[in-house]
Design an enzyme around this catalytic site. Structure first.
Site, PDB file in Angstrom:
ATOM      1  N   PRO A  10       0.786  -1.231   0.000  1.00  0.00           N
ATOM      2  CA  PRO A  10       0.000   0.000   0.000  1.00  0.00           C
ATOM      3  C   PRO A  10       0.824   1.290   0.000  1.00  0.00           C
ATOM      4  O   PRO A  10       1.860   1.365   0.651  1.00  0.00           O
ATOM      5  CB  PRO A  10      -0.820  -0.104   1.295  1.00  0.00           C
ATOM      6  N   ASN A  11       0.316   2.229  -0.754  1.00  0.00           N
ATOM      7  CA  ASN A  11       0.846   3.599  -0.878  1.00  0.00           C
ATOM      8  C   ASN A  11       2.130   3.699  -1.698  1.00  0.00           C
ATOM      9  O   ASN A  11       2.589   4.798  -1.986  1.00  0.00           O
ATOM     10  CB  ASN A  11       1.062   4.245   0.513  1.00  0.00           C
ATOM     11  N   ARG A  18       4.948  10.922  -2.606  1.00  0.00           N
ATOM     12  CA  ARG A  18       4.687  10.636  -1.195  1.00  0.00           C
ATOM     13  C   ARG A  18       5.929  10.907  -0.350  1.00  0.00           C
ATOM     14  O   ARG A  18       6.974  10.290  -0.561  1.00  0.00           O
ATOM     15  CB  ARG A  18       4.337   9.150  -1.107  1.00  0.00           C
ATOM     16  N   TYR A  23      11.053   8.886   0.994  1.00  0.00           N
ATOM     17  CA  TYR A  23      10.963   7.864  -0.043  1.00  0.00           C
ATOM     18  C   TYR A  23      11.546   8.282  -1.403  1.00  0.00           C
ATOM     19  O   TYR A  23      11.527   7.500  -2.347  1.00  0.00           O
ATOM     20  CB  TYR A  23       9.497   7.422  -0.212  1.00  0.00           C
ATOM     21  N   ASN A  72       8.049  -5.625  -0.990  1.00  0.00           N
ATOM     22  CA  ASN A  72       7.931  -4.509  -0.053  1.00  0.00           C
ATOM     23  C   ASN A  72       6.453  -4.446   0.329  1.00  0.00           C
ATOM     24  O   ASN A  72       5.636  -3.875  -0.394  1.00  0.00           O
ATOM     25  CB  ASN A  72       8.394  -3.193  -0.685  1.00  0.00           C
ATOM     26  N   ALA A  75       3.200  -0.876   4.787  1.00  0.00           N
ATOM     27  CA  ALA A  75       2.636  -0.866   6.146  1.00  0.00           C
ATOM     28  C   ALA A  75       2.170  -2.258   6.594  1.00  0.00           C
ATOM     29  O   ALA A  75       2.198  -2.565   7.793  1.00  0.00           O
ATOM     30  CB  ALA A  75       1.477   0.126   6.224  1.00  0.00           C
ATOM     31  N   ASP A  85       1.948 -15.612   6.738  1.00  0.00           N
ATOM     32  CA  ASP A  85       1.560 -17.015   6.517  1.00  0.00           C
ATOM     33  C   ASP A  85       1.673 -17.394   5.043  1.00  0.00           C
ATOM     34  O   ASP A  85       2.058 -18.526   4.714  1.00  0.00           O
ATOM     35  CB  ASP A  85       0.110 -17.249   6.977  1.00  0.00           C
ATOM     36  N   GLU A  96      12.676  -9.573   1.501  1.00  0.00           N
ATOM     37  CA  GLU A  96      11.939  -8.417   2.037  1.00  0.00           C
ATOM     38  C   GLU A  96      12.765  -7.161   1.795  1.00  0.00           C
ATOM     39  O   GLU A  96      13.956  -7.129   2.111  1.00  0.00           O
ATOM     40  CB  GLU A  96      11.723  -8.615   3.550  1.00  0.00           C
ATOM     41  N   HIS A  98      12.800  -2.697   2.022  1.00  0.00           N
ATOM     42  CA  HIS A  98      12.210  -1.419   2.398  1.00  0.00           C
ATOM     43  C   HIS A  98      13.097  -0.308   1.865  1.00  0.00           C
ATOM     44  O   HIS A  98      14.330  -0.441   1.849  1.00  0.00           O
ATOM     45  CB  HIS A  98      12.052  -1.293   3.914  1.00  0.00           C
ATOM     46  N   ILE A  99      12.446   0.752   1.477  1.00  0.00           N
ATOM     47  CA  ILE A  99      13.161   1.921   0.957  1.00  0.00           C
ATOM     48  C   ILE A  99      13.875   2.628   2.108  1.00  0.00           C
ATOM     49  O   ILE A  99      15.053   2.986   2.017  1.00  0.00           O
ATOM     50  CB  ILE A  99      12.148   2.854   0.267  1.00  0.00           C
ATOM     51  N   ARG A 105      13.215   4.452  12.479  1.00  0.00           N
ATOM     52  CA  ARG A 105      11.945   5.176  12.497  1.00  0.00           C
ATOM     53  C   ARG A 105      11.110   4.767  13.728  1.00  0.00           C
ATOM     54  O   ARG A 105      11.660   4.252  14.692  1.00  0.00           O
ATOM     55  CB  ARG A 105      11.216   4.938  11.168  1.00  0.00           C
TER      56      ARG A 105
HETATM   57  C1  DQA Z   1       8.291   1.034   3.813  1.00  0.00           C
HETATM   58  C2  DQA Z   1       8.380   1.234   5.328  1.00  0.00           C
HETATM   59  C3  DQA Z   1       7.032   1.003   5.990  1.00  0.00           C
HETATM   60  O1  DQA Z   1       7.136   1.208   7.394  1.00  0.00           O
HETATM   61  C4  DQA Z   1       6.012   1.981   5.452  1.00  0.00           C
HETATM   62  O2  DQA Z   1       4.742   1.710   6.001  1.00  0.00           O
HETATM   63  C5  DQA Z   1       5.960   2.023   3.956  1.00  0.00           C
HETATM   64  C6  DQA Z   1       7.200   1.912   3.200  1.00  0.00           C
HETATM   65  C7  DQA Z   1       9.604   1.381   3.091  1.00  0.00           C
HETATM   66  O3  DQA Z   1       9.787   0.942   1.970  1.00  0.00           O
HETATM   67  O4  DQA Z   1      10.454   2.094   3.646  1.00  0.00           O
HETATM   68  O5  DQA Z   1       4.905   2.245   3.374  1.00  0.00           O
HETATM   69  O6  DQA Z   1       7.998  -0.324   3.549  1.00  0.00           O
END
Ligand code: DQA
Length: 138
Positions: A10-11, A18, A23, A72, A75, A85, A96, A98-99, A105
């Protein structure tokens, strides 16, 4: 040719617009076009959804035939037992990513339902986190 998919939660469709101080200013579509161009040796695809169940459906769809999944979960990383699962249930290795450095954080971002079931974790390198994950499949 190895089949690899990037799955964004999401997002992340708003990347570039954003919170650019966290990001970055580049859209994921632009980044993905460049990545595909640079790594022509992979059969690389991309999927994004804001909906938890659609992410689980996609993991199930690809998870018995793809060589790798770069995930990724955004949230949902911090909340989704269902995605955790699903990763346990499938066979393809999941990296996994994350940016941002989620450990630098808020406390609630320190918890991940993905990490215990992932092959590896890469975070904090901006969009380059995805490229580093891809390189792990070379
Ligand atoms: C994220 C980190 C998460 O905590 C956050 O909710 C995101 C982006 C990242 O790529 O840094 O939406 O996954």
């Amino acid at each position: 040719m190895k089949k690899i998919i990037i799955i964004n939660g999401p997002n992340l469709n708003l990347l570039g617009k954003r919170e650019p101080s966290i990001y970055g200013a580049e859209s994921f579509d632009d980044f993905f076009t460049d990545l595909k161009q640079k790594y022509k040796g992979f059969d690389l695809t991309y999927f994004q959804s804001n909906i938890e169940g659609e992410l689980i459906d996609k993991l199930q769809d690809v998870g018995f035939s793809y060589d790798g999944i770069i995930l990724n979960a955004a949230a949902y990383t911090h909340t989704s037992v269902g995605i955790g699962d699903a990763i346990k249930a499938i066979e393809s290795p999941v990296i996994e990513v994350h940016i941002s450095n989620t450990f630098a954080r808020e406390e609630f971002r320190h918890q991940s339902y993905i990490s215990p079931n992932a092959k590896g974790v890469i975070l904090g390198f901006g969009l380059q986190s995805y490229e580093l994950a891809l390189q792990s499949f070379m």
